[in-house]
Design an enzyme around this catalytic site. Structure first.
Site, mmCIF file in Angstrom:
data_model
loop_
_atom_site.group_PDB
_atom_site.id
_atom_site.type_symbol
_atom_site.label_atom_id
_atom_site.label_comp_id
_atom_site.label_asym_id
_atom_site.label_seq_id
_atom_site.Cartn_x
_atom_site.Cartn_y
_atom_site.Cartn_z
ATOM 1 N N TRP A 38 0.813 -1.212 0.000
ATOM 2 C CA TRP A 38 0.000 0.000 0.000
ATOM 3 C C TRP A 38 0.852 1.270 0.000
ATOM 4 C CZ3 TRP A 38 -0.642 -4.050 3.482
ATOM 5 C CH2 TRP A 38 0.052 -3.941 4.687
ATOM 6 N N GLU A 51 -5.765 0.973 5.109
ATOM 7 C CA GLU A 51 -5.929 1.656 6.390
ATOM 8 C C GLU A 51 -7.027 1.014 7.232
ATOM 9 O OE1 GLU A 51 -4.106 3.739 7.835
ATOM 10 O OE2 GLU A 51 -2.806 4.398 6.206
ATOM 11 N N LEU A 94 -9.974 -11.951 10.066
ATOM 12 C CA LEU A 94 -9.333 -10.649 10.257
ATOM 13 C C LEU A 94 -9.914 -9.907 11.457
ATOM 14 C CD1 LEU A 94 -7.088 -9.036 8.892
ATOM 15 C CD2 LEU A 94 -8.791 -7.974 7.414
ATOM 16 N N GLY A 95 -11.131 -10.273 11.851
ATOM 17 C CA GLY A 95 -11.739 -9.692 13.049
ATOM 18 C C GLY A 95 -12.353 -8.320 12.821
ATOM 19 N N TYR A 96 -13.035 -7.837 13.851
ATOM 20 C CA TYR A 96 -13.685 -6.522 13.787
ATOM 21 C C TYR A 96 -14.492 -6.408 12.485
ATOM 22 C CZ TYR A 96 -10.368 -5.553 17.529
ATOM 23 O OH TYR A 96 -9.644 -5.612 18.679
ATOM 24 N N TYR A 132 -8.354 9.653 12.302
ATOM 25 C CA TYR A 132 -7.059 9.130 11.861
ATOM 26 C C TYR A 132 -7.110 8.655 10.409
ATOM 27 C CZ TYR A 132 -3.679 5.607 10.742
ATOM 28 O OH TYR A 132 -2.751 4.872 10.067
ATOM 29 N N ASP A 150 -2.086 7.960 15.297
ATOM 30 C CA ASP A 150 -2.497 6.680 15.860
ATOM 31 C C ASP A 150 -1.666 6.402 17.105
ATOM 32 O OD1 ASP A 150 0.009 6.031 14.882
ATOM 33 O OD2 ASP A 150 -0.640 4.208 13.861
ATOM 34 N N CYS A 206 10.738 3.251 17.861
ATOM 35 C CA CYS A 206 10.173 3.772 19.111
ATOM 36 C C CYS A 206 8.970 2.906 19.481
ATOM 37 C CB CYS A 206 9.761 5.230 18.911
ATOM 38 S SG CYS A 206 9.548 6.168 20.432
ATOM 39 N N CYS A 217 17.395 5.690 16.193
ATOM 40 C CA CYS A 217 16.318 6.667 16.014
ATOM 41 C C CYS A 217 16.833 7.975 15.431
ATOM 42 C CB CYS A 217 15.631 6.926 17.357
ATOM 43 S SG CYS A 217 14.248 8.079 17.233
#
Length: 370
Positions: A38, A51, A94-96, A132, A150, A206, A217
């Site tokens: 993506w 997303e 995949l759920g939700y 988001y 996020d 992070c 970083c």
């Protein structure tokens, strides 16, 4: 070394520290970003699908689903016209699942209007798209200067600015979004990747669930959390409420090489998906036969007892399951499916243990009949 760090802390403040981030962050991202499909497109449809799939789901889990989904529905018009059962089957595991239903609702709107809205406000108006996601699509697909915040970005900002506010508090998230919005680059090619770069930093360097990898970083020289020694205790999160535990008894009912499925209600948890018949509470070997009889079935042979657990966001299912052969039809709304039918009905991963058992048992019956 102590003197150098002390001087740096005096020079850096919460107000100016983030302004140093864009240049090093973008340079780091272009050298270190993971090659994800993506990220190779500016097509709003493909960006949007990724997303939605990535919400509360690991990248590794999404990759296969993303490829299969776009093979099945290469355009937003294809998704809008797709049979719901096929869509949910592709989403299985995949759920939700409300994400898939909202994808199709939004796809129908986009197809009717002839294309995606290209602004944050327009995207936000589509079903299933929040702050988001609207920001992420607006920036990656259309080059809009919209900060996408996020959990990864919240963590990065909290550590860089040494912010000890609760990141689960909406006021904190609103403040962080304003801070990130203020430092977003101006050039379209930089805007398209800035949000992805901030999220990538949070996902790979992070990172959560362990100490940050400060040596790698791009913000190490000016990160207040590192300089003050607080990075490992940040971000601050209020304690979550304990999940509610629900006990259920699941029945894997076998009849003539088929198993029984029923459809869940159109609203609520796992709405509209198929499940193995089940009831609330724990039934024992002594009390379970009465439930089978209440469905109009007669047990022929009890084969197995299976325990399983599934964790949702706010609830846990603790399941006791029974595998048995039966005679009778059961309720009229049930479907009796063979192995092929089980593969075409969308059964959520909450019942994965029972799906595996059903495949094994029906495979045995099919073999015995040959």
């Amino acid at each position: 070394m102590w003197y150098d760090n002390s001087m740096k802390q005096q020079e850096l403040t919460t107000e100016n520290v983030l302004s140093r981030l864009p240049g090093p962050l973008l340079a780091w991202y272009r050298e270190n970003a993971r090659d994800l499909p993506w990220r190779r497109t500016q097509d709003p449809y493909r960006v949007w699908v990724s997303e939605i799939m990535l919400q509360q789901t690991r990248v590794a889990a999404v990759l296969g689903y993303y490829a299969r989904f776009l093979d099945a529905f290469p355009t937003v018009e294809d998704l809008a016209a797709a049979p719901t059962e096929r869509l949910m089957k592709l989403w299985e595991g995949l759920g939700y699942y409300s994400r898939a239903r909202n994808l199709q609702k939004a796809a129908k709107i986009v197809a009717e209007r002839g294309g995606f809205p290209d602004t944050y406000e327009g995207l936000l108006a589509l079903p299933g798209i929040g702050d988001y996601t609207a920001s992420a699509i607006a920036s990656a697909a259309f080059g809009r200067r919209e900060a996408a915040v996020d959990g990864n970005v919240l963590r990065v900002v909290a550590r860089i600015t040494d912010c000890h506010d609760d990141i689960l508090d909406p006021k904190t998230k609103k403040a962080v979004r304003a801070w990130v919005q203020a430092i977003m680059p101006e050039r379209a090619e930089d805007v398209r990747v800035f949000n992805q770069a901030a999220m990538e930093l949070g996902a790979t360097v992070c990172a959560p669930n362990g100490p940050p990898k400060c040596l790698f970083c791009p913000a190490a020289d000016f990160c207040l959390g590192r300089l003050r020694g607080t990075a490992e205790v940040l971000p601050v999160k209020a304690a979550k409420r304990a999940r509610r535990v629900e006990e259920r008894t699941v029945f894997l009912l076998l009849r003539d090489g088929k198993t029984a499925l029923r459809k869940r209600p159109k609203t609520g948890l796992l709405a509209g998906l198929w499940e193995f018949p089940n009831v609330e509470g724990v039934l024992t070997e002594e009390t379970a036969p009465a439930q089978v009889a209440a469905w109009g079935l007669e047990p022929k042979a009890w084969r197995n007892k299976l325990a399983a657990k599934h964790i949702f966001t706010h609830v846990e299912w603790h399941m006791t399951g029974y595998t048995l052969e039966v005679t009778g039809d059961g309720p009229a709304e049930w479907a009796w499916v063979d192995l092929d039918g089980l593969e075409t009905h969308a059964v959520p991963s909450a019942f994965a243990r029972y799906c595996a058992e059903a495949r094994e048992r029906m495979g045995e019956q099919t073999w015995n009949e040959c």
